[in-house]
Scaffold this motif. Structure first.
Motif, PDB file in Angstrom:
ATOM      1  N   GLU A 295      -0.418 -39.580 -24.804  1.00 18.53           N
ATOM      2  CA  GLU A 295       0.494 -39.390 -26.153  1.00 18.53           C
ATOM      3  C   GLU A 295       0.350 -38.665 -27.469  1.00 18.53           C
ATOM      4  O   GLU A 295       1.963 -37.843 -27.585  1.00 18.53           O
ATOM      5  CB  GLU A 295       0.333 -40.645 -27.111  1.00 18.53           C
ATOM      6  CG  GLU A 295       0.442 -41.713 -26.449  1.00 18.53           C
ATOM      7  CD  GLU A 295       0.237 -43.337 -27.239  1.00 18.53           C
ATOM      8  OE1 GLU A 295       0.008 -42.946 -28.326  1.00 18.53           O
ATOM      9  OE2 GLU A 295       0.370 -44.302 -26.237  1.00 18.53           O
ATOM     10  N   GLY A 296      -0.416 -37.479 -26.951  1.00 15.13           N
ATOM     11  CA  GLY A 296      -0.418 -36.753 -27.784  1.00 15.13           C
ATOM     12  C   GLY A 296      -1.793 -35.882 -27.613  1.00 15.13           C
ATOM     13  O   GLY A 296      -2.855 -35.891 -27.119  1.00 15.13           O
ATOM     14  N   TRP A 320      -2.301 -33.897 -35.210  1.00 16.72           N
ATOM     15  CA  TRP A 320      -2.561 -35.160 -34.390  1.00 16.72           C
ATOM     16  C   TRP A 320      -1.059 -34.235 -34.532  1.00 16.72           C
ATOM     17  O   TRP A 320      -0.199 -34.202 -34.414  1.00 16.72           O
ATOM     18  CB  TRP A 320      -2.380 -36.684 -34.286  1.00 16.72           C
ATOM     19  CG  TRP A 320      -1.932 -36.805 -33.183  1.00 16.72           C
ATOM     20  CD1 TRP A 320      -2.630 -37.570 -32.096  1.00 16.72           C
ATOM     21  CD2 TRP A 320      -0.452 -37.821 -33.049  1.00 16.72           C
ATOM     22  NE1 TRP A 320      -2.089 -38.187 -31.112  1.00 16.72           N
ATOM     23  CE2 TRP A 320      -0.683 -38.137 -31.236  1.00 16.72           C
ATOM     24  CE3 TRP A 320       0.947 -37.608 -33.796  1.00 16.72           C
ATOM     25  CZ2 TRP A 320       0.811 -38.718 -30.963  1.00 16.72           C
ATOM     26  CZ3 TRP A 320       1.521 -38.128 -33.169  1.00 16.72           C
ATOM     27  CH2 TRP A 320       1.931 -38.607 -31.537  1.00 16.72           C
ATOM     28  N   ARG A 321      -0.931 -34.451 -32.923  1.00 11.58           N
ATOM     29  CA  ARG A 321       0.636 -34.448 -32.885  1.00 11.58           C
ATOM     30  C   ARG A 321       1.410 -34.461 -31.529  1.00 11.58           C
ATOM     31  O   ARG A 321       0.282 -34.651 -30.475  1.00 11.58           O
ATOM     32  CB  ARG A 321       1.047 -32.235 -32.678  1.00 11.58           C
ATOM     33  CG  ARG A 321       0.403 -31.760 -30.898  1.00 11.58           C
ATOM     34  CD  ARG A 321       0.761 -30.766 -31.031  1.00 11.58           C
ATOM     35  NE  ARG A 321       2.287 -30.874 -30.105  1.00 11.58           N
ATOM     36  CZ  ARG A 321       3.115 -29.648 -30.035  1.00 11.58           C
ATOM     37  NH1 ARG A 321       2.733 -28.303 -30.287  1.00 11.58           N
ATOM     38  NH2 ARG A 321       4.570 -29.850 -29.181  1.00 11.58           N
ATOM     39  N   PRO A 322       2.582 -34.607 -31.062  1.00 17.16           N
ATOM     40  CA  PRO A 322       2.563 -35.588 -29.921  1.00 17.16           C
ATOM     41  C   PRO A 322       2.780 -34.596 -28.842  1.00 17.16           C
ATOM     42  O   PRO A 322       2.926 -33.328 -29.395  1.00 17.16           O
ATOM     43  CB  PRO A 322       4.144 -35.962 -30.315  1.00 17.16           C
ATOM     44  CG  PRO A 322       4.532 -35.634 -31.171  1.00 17.16           C
ATOM     45  CD  PRO A 322       3.677 -34.695 -32.060  1.00 17.16           C
TER      46      PRO A 322
END
Length: 508
Positions: A295-296, A320-322
């Motif tokens: 997902e990321g 966090w990043r997608p």
């Protein structure tokens, strides 16, 4: 104040312990009453079903006069029959009126209440109850051999057939012909359970169980705990084998997965490149580890301030990043910033593949705990460096009783050498575990220590990887003084990284 038992303070009962005991007792009492009421209703239902069976099949309730031997050595009486079936010996007259002049199997008839003969079948009132009550079918035919079938399914035969004689109250012999008793069709056993007896028995049983539980609750608790531990130990070999197969599969997965490593490097470049902006200063984005999932991407940073878009702050110094395309740095990497070296260390709880930057170890990594898993961790890091940078040299400092560490054949092997720093105190070598204090350094070489170093080995370790040393990065399978990163390996293959507040499963 005088204390008892030498504890120095008077013992006080735990708050709420009395209320908890009262609640437990009340629960047991309510359970006992509910069970007794349920059993009483069960018995009443069985009796009601027996009455329905009597009405549905034209059955009558009868009593078979007992012999003297069956009656305790004395002849049977109507009072005994009333007491056994109606619960009241004074109701003997009712039985007499129902059976006066009724011809029995031996040809005689009941005319005197005090004259009873063993084997006679006496008709009872409809409210008769008890184990001596039997069910029979009455017909208006002639005499025959009487057969009585009790509630327990037994059939009784009494005497030979005889000629009916005598007249009843109407004076007509035809109207006083004896009832022929036949076994009822499929008469099931009737359950009669007196409510007082059920309450008394159930109450006694529950009180006994409650007393035994109070007396032995600690022993029972210990016994259950011992059984649970034994069952857990029996399944431990299976769990260990399954865990080992999973860890071995991770080794193959990481060896053939170049895409996750590429994504990790692109995410690292997006954060550590010379970006500009109101909250972004070149060099501030110190990234220690990257987790690549479906997902990321998650990054563990040592940076204050807000993350650049599209990164999001998860707290505890995690961004966090997608998943998606990464922005390329606006300018080439600064020459004074060492190139990162990402190496796979394992998978996290969500299945993300975790890569650490060996350039951020700042000297030495100490892997303590299970020796076999610690060796697997060091060998995995060496394999990652050999795939990414096969020209990095590796040296080994031998220690006593250390686990054998297999070195990648593609990495050049050198002998450790350097100036001795045995006189340098441990505090001066650095023992901190703060992410912000780790300094990036180029990966000049790897120093492997397969075990906890003694005084001489610690001096060599400090000379090669410590402050003021040759700048090598040490991987220690044990407790090393001055190690900036400390990981703890468990027998199940999990590795705790306190610096990142992260636990991963290491490949085997």
């Amino acid at each position: 104040m005088v204390s008892i038992g030498g504890s120095g303070a008077a013992r006080r009962p735990r708050k709420g312990s009395g209320r908890a005991a009262l609640r437990r007792v009340a629960t047991v009492v309510l359970l006992a009453l509910g069970s007794a009421l349920y059993l009483g209703c069960l018995g009443g239902t069985a009796v009601a079903r027996s009455d329905d069976l009597v009405k549905a099949n034209d059955l009558v309730k009868v009593y078979v006069v007992k012999t003297a031997e069956q009656n305790g050595g004395t002849p049977d009486t109507l009072a005994n029959a009333a007491a056994r079936t109606l619960g009241d010996p004074n109701r003997a007259g009712e039985i007499f009126e129902l059976n006066r002049g009724r011809t029995q199997a031996d040809g005689s008839a009941l005319r005197d209440p005090t004259d009873l003969r063993a084997g006679w079948i006496l008709k009872l009132p409809e409210d008769a109850r008890g184990p001596d009550v039997r069910l029979a079918q009455e017909t208006g035919g002639g005499t025959g051999q009487p057969e009585g079938t009790g509630q327990n399914g037994e059939t009784e035969q009494n005497g030979d057939t005889g000629q009916p004689e005598g007249t009843g109250q109407s004076g007509s012999a035809a109207n006083t012909a004896p009832a022929e008793v036949q076994p009822p069709p499929q008469a099931p056993a009737a359950i009669v359970l007196p409510l007082p007896a059920a309450l008394a028995g159930l109450g006694t049983l529950l009180l006994a169980l409650l007393t035994a539980g109070i007396m032995a609750r600690r022993r029972v608790r210990r016994a259950f705990g011992a059984v649970a531990r034994a069952v857990h130990r029996l399944g431990e070999p299976v769990r260990r084998a399954r865990r080992l197969r999973f860890r071995r599969s991770l080794t193959t997965t990481f060896a053939g997965d170049g895409e996750s490593l590429r994504v990790a490097y692109e995410a690292l470049a997006e954060l550590t490149g010379p970006l500009t902006g109101p909250l972004i200063v070149p060099g501030d984005h110190a990234v220690h580890a990257i987790s690549v999932g479906g997902e990321g991407v998650t990054a563990w940073v040592a940076t204050t301030g807000a993350p650049p878009a599209p990164w999001q702050d998860l707290g505890e110094a995690r961004w966090w990043r997608p998943a998606g395309a990464f922005a390329r740095p606006a300018a080439p990497r600064r020459p004074d910033v060492p190139a990162p070296c990402l190496v796979a260390v394992g998978v996290d709880e969500r299945g993300g593949k975790v890569f650490v930057d060996l350039g951020r170890l700042d000297g030495a990594l100490s892997v303590t705990g299970d020796r076999g898993v610690a060796r697997d961790v060091v060998q995995g890091l060496l394999a990652g460096v050999a795939r990414d940078r096969p020209s990095v040299p590796v040296a080994v400092i031998q220690v006593a009783d250390g686990p054998a560490v297999a070195l990648p054949p593609t990495m050049p092997r050198v002998e450790p050498s350097g100036r001795r720093t045995a006189g340098v105190p441990v505090a001066a070598r650095g023992t901190g575990t703060l992410r912000a204090t780790a300094r990036p350094r180029p990966l000049e070489g790897l120093l492997v220590v397969p075990g906890t170093p003694a005084a001489r080995e610690s001096a060599d370790l400090a000379a090669l990887s410590g402050p003021g040393g040759l700048g090598w990065t040490a991987l220690v399978c044990g407790d090393a003084d001055g190690a900036h990163w400390r990981w703890r390996a468990a027998p199940d293959g999990s590795v705790e990284i306190p610096l990142l507040r992260l636990t991963v499963t290491a490949p085997a």
